[in-house]
Design an enzyme around this catalytic site. Structure first.
Site, mmCIF file in Angstrom:
data_model
loop_
_atom_site.group_PDB
_atom_site.id
_atom_site.type_symbol
_atom_site.label_atom_id
_atom_site.label_comp_id
_atom_site.label_asym_id
_atom_site.label_seq_id
_atom_site.Cartn_x
_atom_site.Cartn_y
_atom_site.Cartn_z
ATOM 1 N N TYR A 14 0.798 -1.227 0.000
ATOM 2 C CA TYR A 14 0.000 0.000 0.000
ATOM 3 C C TYR A 14 0.832 1.280 0.000
ATOM 4 O O TYR A 14 0.268 2.371 -0.089
ATOM 5 C CB TYR A 14 -0.902 0.031 1.241
ATOM 6 C CG TYR A 14 -1.846 -1.135 1.358
ATOM 7 C CD1 TYR A 14 -3.015 -1.189 0.588
ATOM 8 C CD2 TYR A 14 -1.583 -2.186 2.231
ATOM 9 C CE1 TYR A 14 -3.883 -2.263 0.692
ATOM 10 C CE2 TYR A 14 -2.451 -3.267 2.344
ATOM 11 C CZ TYR A 14 -3.598 -3.297 1.576
ATOM 12 O OH TYR A 14 -4.462 -4.360 1.680
ATOM 13 N N HIS A 19 -4.272 6.626 -0.998
ATOM 14 C CA HIS A 19 -4.802 6.579 0.370
ATOM 15 C C HIS A 19 -3.697 6.775 1.413
ATOM 16 O O HIS A 19 -3.991 7.074 2.576
ATOM 17 C CB HIS A 19 -5.470 5.219 0.594
ATOM 18 C CG HIS A 19 -6.792 5.272 1.294
ATOM 19 N ND1 HIS A 19 -7.541 6.435 1.457
ATOM 20 C CD2 HIS A 19 -7.515 4.287 1.904
ATOM 21 C CE1 HIS A 19 -8.653 6.150 2.122
ATOM 22 N NE2 HIS A 19 -8.657 4.863 2.410
ATOM 23 N N TYR A 64 -4.469 -0.567 9.977
ATOM 24 C CA TYR A 64 -5.200 -0.402 8.731
ATOM 25 C C TYR A 64 -6.176 0.760 8.902
ATOM 26 O O TYR A 64 -6.606 1.095 9.999
ATOM 27 C CB TYR A 64 -5.898 -1.679 8.249
ATOM 28 C CG TYR A 64 -4.903 -2.703 7.749
ATOM 29 C CD1 TYR A 64 -4.413 -2.645 6.445
ATOM 30 C CD2 TYR A 64 -4.431 -3.698 8.593
ATOM 31 C CE1 TYR A 64 -3.475 -3.565 5.994
ATOM 32 C CE2 TYR A 64 -3.484 -4.623 8.151
ATOM 33 C CZ TYR A 64 -3.019 -4.545 6.847
ATOM 34 O OH TYR A 64 -2.079 -5.441 6.408
ATOM 35 N N ASN A 66 -9.262 1.547 8.442
ATOM 36 C CA ASN A 66 -10.595 1.513 9.053
ATOM 37 C C ASN A 66 -10.580 1.477 10.574
ATOM 38 O O ASN A 66 -11.618 1.701 11.200
ATOM 39 C CB ASN A 66 -11.376 0.293 8.540
ATOM 40 C CG ASN A 66 -11.674 0.386 7.061
ATOM 41 O OD1 ASN A 66 -11.291 1.344 6.391
ATOM 42 N ND2 ASN A 66 -12.359 -0.608 6.537
ATOM 43 N N ASN A 112 -13.006 6.419 5.780
ATOM 44 C CA ASN A 112 -13.087 5.449 6.872
ATOM 45 C C ASN A 112 -12.097 5.710 7.999
ATOM 46 O O ASN A 112 -12.369 5.381 9.162
ATOM 47 C CB ASN A 112 -12.906 4.033 6.332
ATOM 48 C CG ASN A 112 -14.101 3.571 5.521
ATOM 49 O OD1 ASN A 112 -15.227 3.990 5.774
ATOM 50 N ND2 ASN A 112 -13.865 2.719 4.536
#
EC number: 3.1.1.29
Length: 207
Positions: A14, A19, A64, A66, A112
């Site tokens: 990632y 993001h 993460y 969320n 989120n």
């Protein structure tokens, strides 16, 4: 003392995602201002230092996106700081690439990471919204934010991270409007934002 939180997802899979621009900016602040080495704390990684004489802890949650609020809540509780001392750096699809907005409180706009933080500590923290552009239709948003920045986008991403890092001391001093203006002028001077403050260099290159 202030807590600067960069949002993103952990791991090499990632690291170049849109993001993860919050992680990128926080990393640049640590590099440019000689913060301590990163260490594991608060379900994340932290680095300590100072900006313009103000003590700062940088936090990258490793939960993460969320579940980012879990890490933020742990840090806030440990340092016994108010929400006004928390600044969260995150990607914003409703802003064009290279644009930045700063605000206290407000909605989460479907993000989120913000949803999790607000659920854990409330809404009254500073958000530094880092524009990554919108793919055009709702159905493409997920793939857009979890997609890597294109090679053509990397110059403005680096310029934005550098400008934020160079001026981050203004946030530590509570001068958010001056911070946002200086970042904008720095991006404009390097050709990534138009004089009308509406389009980015990335937009122009795509036409």
């Amino acid at each position: 003392m202030r807590l600067f939180v960069g949002l993103g997802n952990p791991g090499s899979k990632y690291q170049d995602n849109r993001h993860n621009i919050g992680f990128m900016v926080i990393d640049e602040i640590a590099r440019r201002h000689g913060f301590s080495p990163w260490r594991r704390r608060f379900q994340g990684e932290t680095a300590d230092g100072s900006l313009d004489g103000e003590r700062i802890t940088l936090l990258k949650p490793l939960t993460y996106m969320n579940e980012s609020g879990r890490a933020v809540q742990e840090a806030v509780s440990f340092y016994k700081i108010g929400h006004g001392e928390v600044a969260v750096f995150h990607d914003e699809i409703e802003l064009p690439p290279a644009k930045l907005r700063v605000k206290v409180g407000g909605g989460i706009a479907g993000h989120n990471g913000l949803r999790s933080i607000s659920a854990h500590i409330g809404n009254d923290y500073l958000r530094v919204r880092l524009g990554v552009g919108h793919p055009g239709v709702k159905e493409l948003v997920h793939g857009h934010v979890l997609g890597d920045f294109a090679k053509s986008e990397r110059p403005w991403v680096a310029a934005l991270a550098e400008a934020v890092a160079d001026n981050a001391g203004l946030i530590a001093k509570g001068r958010e409007a001056t911070f946002a203006n200086k970042v904008h002028l720095a991006l404009q001077a390097r050709g990534f934002l138009d004089d009308d403050n509406k389009k980015s260099g990335a937009d122009k290159a795509a036409k």
